[in-house]
Design an enzyme around this catalytic site. Structure first.
Site, short mmCIF file in Angstrom:
data_model
loop_
_atom_site.label_atom_id
_atom_site.label_comp_id
_atom_site.label_asym_id
_atom_site.label_seq_id
_atom_site.Cartn_x
_atom_site.Cartn_y
_atom_site.Cartn_z
N ASP A 338 22.96 92.46 -39.47
CA ASP A 338 21.50 92.18 -39.68
C ASP A 338 21.46 92.49 -40.96
O ASP A 338 22.26 92.97 -41.68
CB ASP A 338 20.80 93.34 -38.82
CG ASP A 338 20.49 92.96 -37.46
OD1 ASP A 338 20.65 91.84 -37.17
OD2 ASP A 338 19.99 93.88 -37.04
N ASP A 645 19.35 94.90 -32.96
CA ASP A 645 18.51 95.96 -32.53
C ASP A 645 17.26 95.63 -31.55
O ASP A 645 17.36 96.29 -30.65
CB ASP A 645 17.83 96.66 -33.78
CG ASP A 645 17.44 95.56 -34.99
OD1 ASP A 645 17.12 94.29 -34.34
OD2 ASP A 645 17.11 96.00 -36.10
N ASP A 649 18.11 90.47 -28.87
CA ASP A 649 19.52 90.50 -29.70
C ASP A 649 20.27 90.74 -28.49
O ASP A 649 21.56 90.47 -28.62
CB ASP A 649 19.64 91.30 -30.62
CG ASP A 649 18.76 91.24 -31.95
OD1 ASP A 649 18.43 89.92 -31.95
OD2 ASP A 649 18.53 92.02 -32.91
P1 ATP Z 1 16.95 91.71 -39.82
O1 ATP Z 1 16.99 90.94 -38.83
O2 ATP Z 1 18.17 91.58 -40.92
O3 ATP Z 1 16.82 93.06 -39.65
P2 ATP Z 1 14.33 91.36 -40.73
O4 ATP Z 1 14.00 92.85 -40.46
O5 ATP Z 1 13.47 90.80 -41.91
O6 ATP Z 1 15.96 91.26 -40.91
P3 ATP Z 1 12.81 90.79 -38.56
O7 ATP Z 1 12.62 92.26 -38.25
O8 ATP Z 1 13.14 89.97 -37.26
O9 ATP Z 1 14.09 90.61 -39.50
O10 ATP Z 1 11.46 90.29 -39.44
C1 ATP Z 1 11.30 88.94 -39.37
C2 ATP Z 1 10.07 88.80 -40.51
O11 ATP Z 1 9.15 89.07 -39.70
C3 ATP Z 1 10.29 89.43 -41.50
O12 ATP Z 1 10.66 88.79 -42.69
C4 ATP Z 1 8.47 89.62 -41.97
O13 ATP Z 1 8.04 88.69 -42.67
C5 ATP Z 1 8.07 89.81 -40.55
N1 ATP Z 1 7.81 91.00 -40.11
C6 ATP Z 1 8.77 92.18 -40.21
N2 ATP Z 1 8.04 93.42 -39.61
C7 ATP Z 1 7.11 92.85 -39.40
C8 ATP Z 1 5.75 93.77 -38.72
N3 ATP Z 1 6.12 95.18 -38.46
N4 ATP Z 1 4.76 93.11 -38.62
C9 ATP Z 1 4.78 91.66 -38.88
N5 ATP Z 1 5.35 91.02 -39.57
C10 ATP Z 1 6.76 91.58 -39.76
#
Ligand code: ATP
Length: 948
Positions: A338, A645, A649
């Site tokens: 991630d 996480d 996943d």
């Molecule tokens: P990784 O998968 O590497 O941890 P990440 O944290 O960006 O990366 P996700 O958590 O799946 O991946 O988030 C995907 C997208 O969703 C982000 O790029 C963001 O635009 C949006 N996002 C992340 N957190 C929130 C939240 N709390 N509320 C709304 N949208 C969110």
């Protein structure tokens, strides 16, 4: 609130037929504050821990008997019987003592391994989010008591039986309890008939079930054995201690060795008989020789090395949940990670906000709520209260939010985040403009964040204003739901041109490594309509935050490269943000592109498989994409480590060779699916763990080599003596002693050798590679041959065909075999590095083991009353001691000399490798571009270095 009125069993029986308010009041709890710490203490005394009573452990004697069933022990018992038939009572006693000692050692090792695993299980034990004294905190699920106000969300295990108090869109999988495989909708407001069956109690949560979607608050009504799960606890089978593939391969090796020895011994037996040896005596010798050839200490040494390895991994923040994965770790050649939190720090700070017309820069660092707004165009400071569009965007961002930012308890000016750092950054942003998230009023509905959906929304009712939906999420997701745009305090229609222009802005922000979220809203919504309210929205703005890469990851990525491991970033974030970070960390090169989830969907498996070698970043992926990537990578023969996480996943984590869950942010479900939990969520920890895994496997190989070389030495010694027609040079009991004590202890010492320098400078070991390949087989025969030669030489120097000298020559050979093996153990610490370079004292455990073995051996030879036990009939003379000392060092000297000679040749090769690596161009297999596709400059660079 009194504790005496609580009757959890009664409450549990009836709580589904009472309202949440009634249950809370019966339990003396509060919906917002929960219990106080002192109440919790009192209740813990009354109700005990929230744990199921374990099935009793296997009794000691059973474990002991299990050891006696080993084939090797069978062989020893045969030897004891034969000795008894010969009237050799001391031999019989000694062999039986060794059987008992071996079994006791076996039980001890097994218990140690079990304890180590048990301790690890405690480390990764489930936790619960609970309100104590009004503060939401994480406690061990074991510490919950009836009346505790808990919070659960998707991916959590329900930690106790509980009555729902509030929540939206909650579904829970109760398969473990009711066998019902589809998740059940839950409803906090329902009050049910008392006779409602368990499976239909939709206002209750049961321990052992898993939250599939949504989030909720609940009050614990029963804990431990009082829960539904507790009632059927006997159905839960304790996990059997599994044998690792290595242990299975070792067992097979053991069986092979038994067969080989029986054959060899058969030959020696026939030879001795042909020479007129007495039948029973020759049989006795033959059987003890067979026993001497089998490394009894091996299983014990393997178990202890794995157990010690687990402890070492914990110290480096990697908690291994299955013993078997320690071996697999060393073979990992692809790490799929991630981004957020693992490669980056997950410390978000908003740097930019864009509304329809204006871009703003935001100053301030970390989570401190002080900072200024300025125009991106003019760089002039701006008062946010005069910017209605900015205020609207900030308001939506702060309201669509659960995080809190509180001052750190250590009186420093640091701030502490409770909740998701992305959301916390938005709370801080709003505060910088003077807005508080508490102004949103009542929360009427929520569709929680889900990384597949990439958005989250709430319906709120701010005082004296129309109720509204606030949505935030990935730009393309949010823009798809918008029909209007906020402009100069008004709403205007959202045109295709607006959309294009906004997407360009978002792309440009992402390319600067900013994590971009869009915010949108709509007023006058119907709160009861669920997901349909997320449409016809008004676009309010973009927020861009930085999440700096972790410093240590750059180095860890470089280690991966030199170790032949490909790091791949698989993230839900925007491709440009992902690429920018990947490039900064060295995961992707400047000319490499990212593949998005949408593109993945359009690629067939074959085409994707062809692309896999070239791409190092996959962005905007869902959990399903992760699963597909893992499967494809594995089908290409890779050994894949995959992090995860969220609850979604879990399948990908489970499908990988080493499934890695995040210890801090990971859900219970992912942790359960994983083989390793990262206590610090850090990519560098994965690389450290791989290094430890390699070290552990190396150590196992080293002591297998050591033990087998020792045994080969004894067999060759006895075999040659028999062929030369010498009298029997060693007694059965002496062979057994050498095998178990002088070999066994140093093997344990080799098992705790720290990973060698350069462990991460070579390609990973193929998972299918044999424990001992033919080269190592030959080498160990050669090393064994050296100690056999030394002992034969010592024997002959003293014996010289004189029967009167037989007792002296035996004791000399006995000591040479023991001491040669002890000194040789020092050389086994590394295949390549000379002992002096390693540092003579750098493995104190091994030195201690050698010391103890040495003293024991000397004791046997010098203490008179031990002589009859070990069949010793003479004390070595001064000159004989010189022979012993001189010849005992021969194997070690030869091996060390060979290291110097071959080490030099290896160093030349290493240097060439180093130069090749320093070009830091990943090979096509590492994710680089094949040579013929390299851009001009790279091709030139390669050509310059082509002499290597
Ligand atoms: P990784 O998968 O590497 O941890 P990440 O944290 O960006 O990366 P996700 O958590 O799946 O991946 O988030 C995907 C997208 O969703 C982000 O790029 C963001 O635009 C949006 N996002 C992340 N957190 C929130 C939240 N709390 N509320 C709304 N949208 C969110």
């Amino acid at each position: 609130m009194s504790t005496t009125s609580i009757a959890p069993a009664t409450t549990f029986e009836t709580s589904h037929s009472q309202s949440a308010v009634e249950v809370l009041s019966i339990l003396g709890s509060d919906a917002r504050l929960g219990l106080t710490e002192s109440e919790v203490k009192q209740r813990q005394d009354i109700y005990g821990p929230n744990a199921l009573t374990d099935r009793p452990a296997v009794p000691l004697w059973r474990q002991f008997v299990a050891q006696l069933q080993e084939i090797v022990v069978g062989l020893l018992l045969v030897a004891a019987v034969i000795a008894a038939l010969l009237g050799e009572w001391i031999d019989t006693g000694a062999i039986l003592a060794i059987v008992v000692l071996n079994s006791v050692l076996g039980v001890f090792q097994q218990r140690k391994a079990e304890r180590a695993l048990g301790a690890l299980q405690k480390l990764s034990a489930p936790t619960a989010k609970v309100f104590r004294d009004g503060q939401l905190c994480n406690v061990a699920a074991r510490d919950l008591v009836p009346g505790d106000r808990i919070e659960v969300e998707a991916g959590d295990h329900v930690p106790a039986d509980a009555r729902l108090v509030d929540g939206f869109g909650l579904q829970s999988s109760e398969a473990a309890l009711t066998g019902e495989s589809t998740p059940i909708d839950k409803d906090p407001s329902a009050v049910l008939a008392p006779e409602t069956p368990l499976g239909d109690r939709r206002n209750m949560l049961f321990q052992g079930s898993v939250i599939a979607t949504g989030k909720a608050g609940a009050v614990v009504v029963a804990t431990g054995m009082e829960t539904e799960l507790g009632r059927i606890a006997q159905l839960l089978a304790r996990q059997n201690t599994e044998q690792t593939p290595l242990q299975r391969r070792l067992a097979a090796l053991g069986r092979g060795l038994v067969l080989l020895c029986v054959a060899l011994v058969g030959i020696i037996f026939a030879l001795q008989l042909a020479r007129g040896g007495q039948f029973l005596e020759t049989l006795h010798l033959a059987v003890s020789l067979a026993v001497a050839a089998i490394p009894e200490g091996l299983p014990a040494a393997v178990t202890i090395t794995l157990a010690v390895g687990l402890e070492r991994l914990v110290r480096r923040n990697a908690i291994i949940r299955k013993l078997a994965s320690v071996e697999t770790l060393g073979s990992v050649n692809v790490i799929c990670s991630d981004k957020t939190g693992t490669l980056t720090r997950n410390e978000m700070t908003v740097r930019e906000v864009h509304t329809s017309a204006t871009g703003y820069a935001v100053s301030g660092a970390g989570y401190g709520p002080t900072g200024e707004f300025s125009s991106l165009r003019t760089a002039r400071s701006i008062a946010p209260e005069n910017q209605p569009d900015l205020l609207r965007a900030l308001e939506v961002a702060a309201w669509c939010n659960h995080a809190r930012v509180v001052p750190a308890s250590d009186a420093s000016d640091r701030w502490h985040v409770v909740g998701d750092p992305t959301e916390a950054a938005l709370v801080v942003l709003a505060r910088k403009a003077g807005l508080e998230s508490s102004s949103r009023g009542e929360l009427l509905h929520e569709i929680p964040f889900d990384s597949d959906r990439k958005a989250m929304s709430v319906v709120v009712a701010p005082p004296n204003r129309p109720r509204l939906i606030c949505l935030k999420g990935a730009p393309e997701v949010v823009l798809d739901k918008c029909i209007e745009i906020q402009r100069n305090g008004q709403t205007a229609p959202f045109t295709a041109a607006d959309r294009r222009q906004l997407l360009e802005i978002a792309d440009e922000m992402a390319a600067r490594a900013l994590r971009v979220l869009a915010v949108a809203y709509r007023e006058d919504v119907d709160a009861t309509k669920g997901v349909e309210v997320e449409r016809d929205l008004v676009f309010a703005g973009f927020v861009g935050m930085i999440d700096p890469p972790r410093d240590e990851v750059r180095v860890a990525v470089a280690h991966c490269r030199s170790a032949g491991i490909r790091p791949i970033m698989i993230t839900g974030d925007h491709p440009s943000t992902a690429l920018a970070i990947a490039r900064e960390l060295g995961i992707a090169r400047e000319d490499q592109k990212a593949i998005t989830g949408r593109e993945l969907d359009q690629l067939s498996d074959d085409r994707l498989a062809a692309q896999l070698a070239k791409v190092a970043v996959f962005a905007r992926v869902t959990a399903e994409h992760k699963l597909r990537l893992v499967r494809l990578l594995r089908s290409q023969g890779n050994i894949v480590a995959m992090t995860g996480d969220g609850v979604n996943d879990a399948p990908a984590v489970k499908a990988s060779d080493i499934g890695i869950a995040m210890g801090m942010t990971g859900t219970d479900v992912t942790k359960e699916a994983s083989t390793m939990v990262l206590a610090d969520d850090n990519f560098a920890t994965i690389v450290n763990a791989v290094e430890e895994g390699r070290g552990i496997f190396d150590n196992i190989q080293k002591f297998i080599h050591y033990l087998l070389a020792g045994n080969a030495g004894k067999i060759i010694f006895m075999f040659v003596a028999a062929v030369l027609g010498w009298p029997n040079p060693l007694l059965a009991v002496q062979l057994l002693w050498l095998n178990l004590v002088t070999d066994g202890l140093p093997a344990l010492g080799l098992g705790v050798e720290p990973p060698e320098r350069g462990t991460m400078d070579h390609q990973p070991r193929a998972a299918s590679a044999p424990l001992i390949d033919w080269r190592q087989g030959l080498l160990l025969l050669a090393h064994g041959g050296l100690s056999a030669l030394s002992a034969l030489a010592g024997f002959w120097i003293v014996y010289q065909g004189d029967a009167a000298k037989l007792a002296d020559s035996r004791v000399v050979a006995f000591c040479i075999l023991a001491f040669a093996q002890l000194s040789y153990s020092l050389s086994c610490r590394s295949w390549h590095v000379p002992l002096l370079t390693l540092g003579f004292a750098s493995n104190p455990t091994l030195l201690a083991a050698i010391g103890v073995s040495f003293v024991l051996q000397i004791g046997i030879v010098l203490v008179p009353f031990l002589h009859p036990v070990f069949g010793i009939e003479a004390y070595p003379t001064g000159s004989e001691w010189l022979v012993i000392v001189g010849l005992s060092c021969v194997p070690m000297f030869c091996v060390e000399l060979s290291k110097l000679f071959f080490g030099r040749r290896d160093a030349g090769h290493e240097k060439r490798m180093e130069l090749t690596r320093s070009r830091s161009l990943p090979t096509p297999e590492e994710g680089g571009i094949p040579n013929d596709e390299q851009p001009e400059t790279v091709a030139n660079e390669m050509a310059k270095n082509s002499s290597f």
